[in-house]
Design an enzyme around this catalytic site. Structure first.
Site, mmCIF file in Angstrom:
data_model
loop_
_atom_site.group_PDB
_atom_site.id
_atom_site.type_symbol
_atom_site.label_atom_id
_atom_site.label_comp_id
_atom_site.label_asym_id
_atom_site.label_seq_id
_atom_site.Cartn_x
_atom_site.Cartn_y
_atom_site.Cartn_z
ATOM 1 N N ASP A 21 -12.873 5.670 1.881
ATOM 2 C CA ASP A 21 -11.418 5.705 2.091
ATOM 3 C C ASP A 21 -10.937 7.150 2.139
ATOM 4 O OD1 ASP A 21 -8.684 5.562 1.964
ATOM 5 O OD2 ASP A 21 -8.591 4.226 0.242
ATOM 6 N N LYS A 73 2.795 10.944 -3.801
ATOM 7 C CA LYS A 73 1.639 10.270 -4.406
ATOM 8 C C LYS A 73 0.695 11.253 -5.095
ATOM 9 C CE LYS A 73 -1.822 6.892 -3.068
ATOM 10 N NZ LYS A 73 -2.242 6.000 -1.993
ATOM 11 N N ASP A 82 0.882 -1.170 0.000
ATOM 12 C CA ASP A 82 0.000 0.000 0.000
ATOM 13 C C ASP A 82 0.922 1.222 0.000
ATOM 14 O OD1 ASP A 82 -1.648 2.115 0.610
ATOM 15 O OD2 ASP A 82 -2.279 1.366 2.575
#
Ligand code: AMP
Length: 537
Positions: free
Chosen positions: A196, A73, A11
């Protein structure tokens, strides 16, 4: 004989990265050499001139903010000129520069690194951690990405894995991995919603789980909404409070700001457990040679009112996703929470109010994505416990028209793998020797708001031939052109700014009122990038 390499699930988070492996059919997080389960997704240049990764790098955020890269990210797989990158430039403490082919890149210690290189350092570190812990070479990985990632972002993560020496067996969407961790081998027949809210992104997915078949029926999200935005609200509050008291502007000092940032995040996390905290930073600044301490009390109630609109936005996105597919809130059997920010009590309270049931307990919000990725990796590697994932395209894919509009070829929520065909349009300028099809991905009907993926350049003679957009299991795009009756894959070229986009940007600029232009310029957002694109500064 060399031992067979093992597969892990990774992850790759905005804030932290986790790695998991399956042992005796049970997925577990691999602890780092420091005994923690997470590795901060941070890369920094040490005072000795070495690149360091993880906790050591994060510790340098205060003392060496210019050479410490976090939040990669949010940048990976994006063009330097994209709205997101331009907005982040004014906010991040390190330098974001233009890399080859117009991609965003970062400068560390005066050297330019691509974002896949930065992420490869983080992935390489978790590979080493897993190899040491499992006492076996790690050669393969399943890596998770937000469902809302474009093709470019997925490709860039895959490339990062390869640079780290891993064969990336599969890129999988984070909510899908979380659903797998929840439902694997449990014989369920349920409709679940994965909420999420991580460090930098918000994703929502609705899945139907039947035995080990996981079908994504709807997805949505915002790649610009996450824990960082909650931190920013506290930072602004603290800076204002300090200014009111001392008339000193902390935003002028990068080191003070880094300390405020760290303390604000810590306060936010503490307020998930406590009702009141005090943010205290001794000697945060000086005034006329005298040290100034910062002491700002903050209650959970205050935090809730500072961030309520952010939480509201997540539920608005949930509703949009459900409405688009005609799904009612009451038909959701379980809500699964993922991402550290979902621990906020306000989020949990709103889940209960919104869906009429509490979020599912027992699914670890930080760990389930890596655990699900490890389970998928294992199921790809062995024939037992086979998993079927039926994923979907999260954002439409299409191409730009000369008018600046977006022609959709593949719709949102379309099941993957999928293929859609169309005929090559004639050159935009009659008589031109080439046709250029600029491909974009995004929800807007205007290309200026969508992400540019690449360009297919064809000779004018290709006009009218069939072109296929194929999206594979990993939501990656492949373009095929009919050639002597057979489809032939064409490579996408990338250009800094395609002509059609330049034109659309110019038009968007003239349409804006003077007032809007001024606002955008103040934010350092689209307007400044437009001006630069057009050579205006
Ligand atoms: P992730 O990307 O899932 O690692 O999420 C990290 C984000 O979750 C960061 O913004 C953290 O500040 C936030 N976070 C972690 N723990 C908590 C907590 N207990 N309460 C609120 N936010 C948290």
């Amino acid at each position: 004989m060399a031992e067979k390499g093992r597969i892990v699930g990774i992850d790759l988070g905005t804030t932290n990265t986790l790695v998991a492996s399956v042992r005796n059919r049970v997925p577990r997080i691999v602890p780092t050499d420091k005994g923690t389960l997470i590795l901060p997704s941070v890369v920094s240049l040490s005072p000795r001139g070495d690149l360091v990764v993880g906790g050591v790098a994060r510790d340098q955020m205060v003392t060496n903010p210019k050479n410490t890269v976090y939040g990669a990210k949010r940048l990976i797989g994006r063009k330097f000129d994209s709205k997101t990158v331009q907005a982040l430039r004014s906010y991040y403490t390190y330098e974001i520069v233009e890399g080859p082919e117009g991609d965003a890149a970062v400068s560390i210690g005066g050297r330019v690194y691509s974002l896949p290189e930065v992420s490869a350092m983080v992935l390489g570190q978790v590979k080493t951690i897993a190899e040491q812990f499992l006492q076996a070479p790690i050669t393969e990985a399943v890596i998770t990405v937000p469902a809302y990632y474009t093709d470019n972002q997925r490709q860039a993560v895959k490339q990062a894995g390869q640079l780290a020496g891993l064969t990336v067996k599969r890129i999988v969407n984070e909510p899908t991995a979380a659903a797998l961790a929840y439902g694997f081998n449990r014989g369920l027949d349920q409709r679940i919603l994965v909420y999420d809210l991580g460090g930098g992104t918000f994703d929502v997915s609705v899945l139907e789980v039947k035995d080990n078949v996981f079908e994504v029926v709807a997805t949505g999200g915002d790649t610009f909404l996450g824990g960082i935005d909650f931190d920013n609200r506290i930072i602004d509050f603290v800076v204002d409070a300090f200014h009111q008291e001392t008339k000193v502007d902390l935003t002028k000092s990068p080191i003070a700001m880094q300390r405020v940032k760290n303390a604000s995040e810590a306060a936010k996390i503490d307020l998930s457990l406590m009702q009141n905290v005090t943010i205290e930073l001794p000697y945060v600044e000086e005034k006329k040679g005298r040290p100034l301490d910062l002491k700002v009390p903050l209650s959970r109630e205050q935090l809730n009112s500072l961030t309520r609109d952010l939480v509201d936005r997540t539920f608005q996105i949930c509703d949009d996703v459900l409405t688009e597919k005609g799904i009612t809130r009451s038909s959701i059997d379980e809500v699964i929470l993922v991402g550290g920010q979902s621990r906020m009590p306000l989020v949990q309270q709103r889940i209960q109010e919104h869906f009429g049931k509490p979020a599912r307990k027992g699914v670890h919000p930080d760990e389930c994505v890596a655990l699900g990725a490890a389970l998928l990796g294992e199921s790809l590697d062995t024939a037992t416990d086979a998993v079927t994932l039926l994923d979907a395209v999260s954002m439409p894919i299409g191409y730009g028209l000369a008018t600046g509009r977006f022609r959709k070829i593949i719709d949102k929520n379309h099941r993957v793998p999928t293929q859609k065909s169309f005929r090559v349009p004639p050159p935009t300028k009659p008589g031109a020797p080439f046709i250029e099809i600029d491909i974009f991905q995004g929800d807007s009907e205007f290309i200026v708001d969508n992400e540019y993926l690449g360009t297919v350049k064809l000779p004018a003679a290709a006009t009218g031939k069939r072109i296929d957009f194929r999206v594979d299991d990993e939501c990656l795009l492949h373009v095929f052109l009919e050639d002597a009756g057979e489809p032939r894959e064409v490579k996408l070229a990338t250009r800094d700014t395609p002509e059609v986009l330049k034109k659309a940007i110019a038009e968007a600029m003239t349409k804006r009122s003077q007032q809007e232009e001024r606002e955008a310029a103040e934010k350092g957002g689209l307007f400044s990038s437009i001006k630069r694109l057009l050579g205006g500064g």
